[in-house]
Design a protein around this motif. Structure first.
Motif, PDB file in Angstrom:
ATOM      1  N   PRO A   1       0.835  -1.212   0.000  1.00 31.34           N
ATOM      2  CA  PRO A   1       0.000   0.000   0.000  1.00 31.34           C
ATOM      3  C   PRO A   1       0.863   1.253   0.000  1.00 31.34           C
ATOM      4  N   PHE A   2       0.356   2.306  -0.626  1.00 33.57           N
ATOM      5  CA  PHE A   2       1.062   3.580  -0.610  1.00 33.57           C
ATOM      6  C   PHE A   2       1.094   4.143   0.811  1.00 33.57           C
ATOM      7  N   THR A   3       2.201   4.753   1.149  1.00 30.08           N
ATOM      8  CA  THR A   3       2.269   5.513   2.387  1.00 30.08           C
ATOM      9  C   THR A   3       1.624   6.878   2.143  1.00 30.08           C
TER      10      THR A   3
ATOM     11  N   GLN B   1       0.802  11.543  -1.413  1.00 30.99           N
ATOM     12  CA  GLN B   1       0.993  12.971  -1.660  1.00 30.99           C
ATOM     13  C   GLN B   1       1.788  13.198  -2.946  1.00 30.99           C
ATOM     14  N   GLU B   2       2.812  12.379  -3.152  1.00 26.71           N
ATOM     15  CA  GLU B   2       3.636  12.520  -4.357  1.00 26.71           C
ATOM     16  C   GLU B   2       2.822  12.251  -5.615  1.00 26.71           C
ATOM     17  N   LEU B   3       1.967  11.217  -5.567  1.00 23.75           N
ATOM     18  CA  LEU B   3       1.136  10.911  -6.731  1.00 23.75           C
ATOM     19  C   LEU B   3       0.149  12.044  -6.995  1.00 23.75           C
ATOM     20  N   ALA B   4      -0.409  12.614  -5.938  1.00 22.59           N
ATOM     21  CA  ALA B   4      -1.330  13.748  -6.099  1.00 22.59           C
ATOM     22  C   ALA B   4      -0.619  14.915  -6.777  1.00 22.59           C
ATOM     23  N   GLN B   5       0.616  15.155  -6.393  1.00 21.73           N
ATOM     24  CA  GLN B   5       1.390  16.245  -6.993  1.00 21.73           C
ATOM     25  C   GLN B   5       1.648  15.987  -8.470  1.00 21.73           C
TER      26      GLN B   5
ATOM     27  N   LEU C   1      -8.593  10.328   2.693  1.00 20.37           N
ATOM     28  CA  LEU C   1      -8.337   9.413   1.583  1.00 20.37           C
ATOM     29  C   LEU C   1      -7.598   8.167   2.058  1.00 20.37           C
ATOM     30  N   MET C   2      -6.649   8.339   2.964  1.00 24.48           N
ATOM     31  CA  MET C   2      -5.911   7.197   3.488  1.00 24.48           C
ATOM     32  C   MET C   2      -6.835   6.266   4.273  1.00 24.48           C
ATOM     33  N   ARG C   3      -7.751   6.837   5.053  1.00 22.03           N
ATOM     34  CA  ARG C   3      -8.696   5.997   5.804  1.00 22.03           C
ATOM     35  C   ARG C   3      -9.638   5.262   4.854  1.00 22.03           C
TER      36      ARG C   3
ATOM     37  N   HIS D   1      -4.384   1.825  -1.056  1.00 21.27           N
ATOM     38  CA  HIS D   1      -4.463   0.860  -2.164  1.00 21.27           C
ATOM     39  C   HIS D   1      -4.013   1.549  -3.460  1.00 21.27           C
ATOM     40  N   PRO D   2      -2.901   1.104  -4.069  1.00 22.79           N
ATOM     41  CA  PRO D   2      -2.330   1.813  -5.228  1.00 22.79           C
ATOM     42  C   PRO D   2      -3.310   2.020  -6.381  1.00 22.79           C
ATOM     43  N   TYR D   3      -4.032   0.970  -6.760  1.00 27.52           N
ATOM     44  CA  TYR D   3      -4.955   1.096  -7.885  1.00 27.52           C
ATOM     45  C   TYR D   3      -6.080   2.072  -7.565  1.00 27.52           C
ATOM     46  N   LEU D   4      -6.631   1.973  -6.365  1.00 27.52           N
ATOM     47  CA  LEU D   4      -7.756   2.833  -6.001  1.00 27.52           C
ATOM     48  C   LEU D   4      -7.324   4.281  -5.829  1.00 27.52           C
ATOM     49  N   VAL D   5      -6.141   4.494  -5.276  1.00 27.52           N
ATOM     50  CA  VAL D   5      -5.629   5.860  -5.132  1.00 27.52           C
ATOM     51  C   VAL D   5      -5.422   6.486  -6.510  1.00 27.52           C
TER      52      VAL D   5
END
Length: 259
Positions: free
Chosen positions: A122-124, A129-133, A147-149, A154-158
């Motif tokens: 899972p993403f930390t 945050q990095e993916l959002a950027q 979003l984390m909760r 989950h990488p795919y869902l994020v």
């Protein structure tokens, strides 16, 4: 037979080679052997370069156990050939799947116990945050925590979330409100998990047990392992488990208990 001919034709096209299926295909020896001969005597023999055979979403073939057994056993045999036949060492096989295989399959013929297995963790919060950027999306600290909760990293869902927000100019708040709905952006993913659970009643019953309480639940070792492998639970000490994210808890609680 039709699947393997399509498989060979697709690989041939990707390699920008002339199709010679009719030349190498022999109904008398069967489709598995014909496919193997086509790769060995044509595709692997015609080039000095490595061929990387990457198959994404292998999960879909599990819906047809008989076909899956034959196809995956064939890939396993190719891996074995590479240990003795130099020609087969030019083939690299990468299989990508999002769930464990629970169909009846000889473990000695499964391609999932060969080579190196890489689990996508899972993403930390920092990775999220990095993916959002990278999507040029700014989230407030409170939204990041929400979003984390909801998704548990989950990488795919994020990634699905950020892609939808970027393409549809949607708000995270609106997505969270409809996240567990059958019409939400995660519906296909949730329906696939539901279908898997319905195919294996013992897993469905075990997951229902997990959903009934907010406290960690101790399951039999094999059930805990399988649910964890599917990504539905996180395993704590021993065989104690919890739902891996709020999305799964909310959706499946509603489906199973009607609340």
């Amino acid at each position: 037979n039709k699947l393997l001919r399509w498989f060979c034709a697709s690989v041939t096209r990707k390699l920008q080679l002339e199709s010679k299926l009719n030349e190498y295909w022999d109904e008398d020896i069967g489709s598995i052997e014909s496919c193997t001969v086509y790769f060995q005597d044509y595709l692997l023999s015609i080039t000095d370069n490595l061929i990387v055979l990457a198959i994404d979403e292998v999960d879909y073939i599990f819906q047809s156990p008989e076909i899956a057994n034959d196809f995956l056993s064939m890939l396993h045999s190719w891996y074995g050939e590479a240990k003795e036949v130099k020609l087969w060492q030019k083939l690299r096989i990468v299989l990508v799947k999002s769930t464990e295989v629970y169909m009846a399959m000889n473990i000695n013929k499964s391609p999932f116990n060969m080579g190196k297995a890489i689990d996508l963790s899972p993403f930390t919060l920092e990775q999220t945050q990095e993916l959002a950027q990278r999507y040029q999306i700014e989230l407030l600290p409170q939204e990041q925590n929400q979003l984390m909760r909801l998704l548990g990293g989950h990488p795919y869902l994020v990634n699905t979330t950020f892609y939808y927000i970027k393409c549809h100019n949607a708000s995270l708040e609106s997505l969270i409100k409809t996240s567990a709905a059958d019409t939400g952006i995660y519906s296909n993913h949730l329906h696939q998990h539901l279908q898997n659970l319905q195919q294996y009643p013992e897993l469905k019953t075990a997951f229902e047990q997990v959903l009934r309480t907010v406290a960690p639940v101790e399951l039999e070792q094999v059930l805990a392992f399988k649910l964890k492998s599917m990504g539905l639970v996180v395993q704590l000490e021993g065989n104690l488990v919890l739902p891996s994210c709020d999305l799964y808890r909310r959706y499946f609680y509603s489906v199973f208990f009607g609340i």
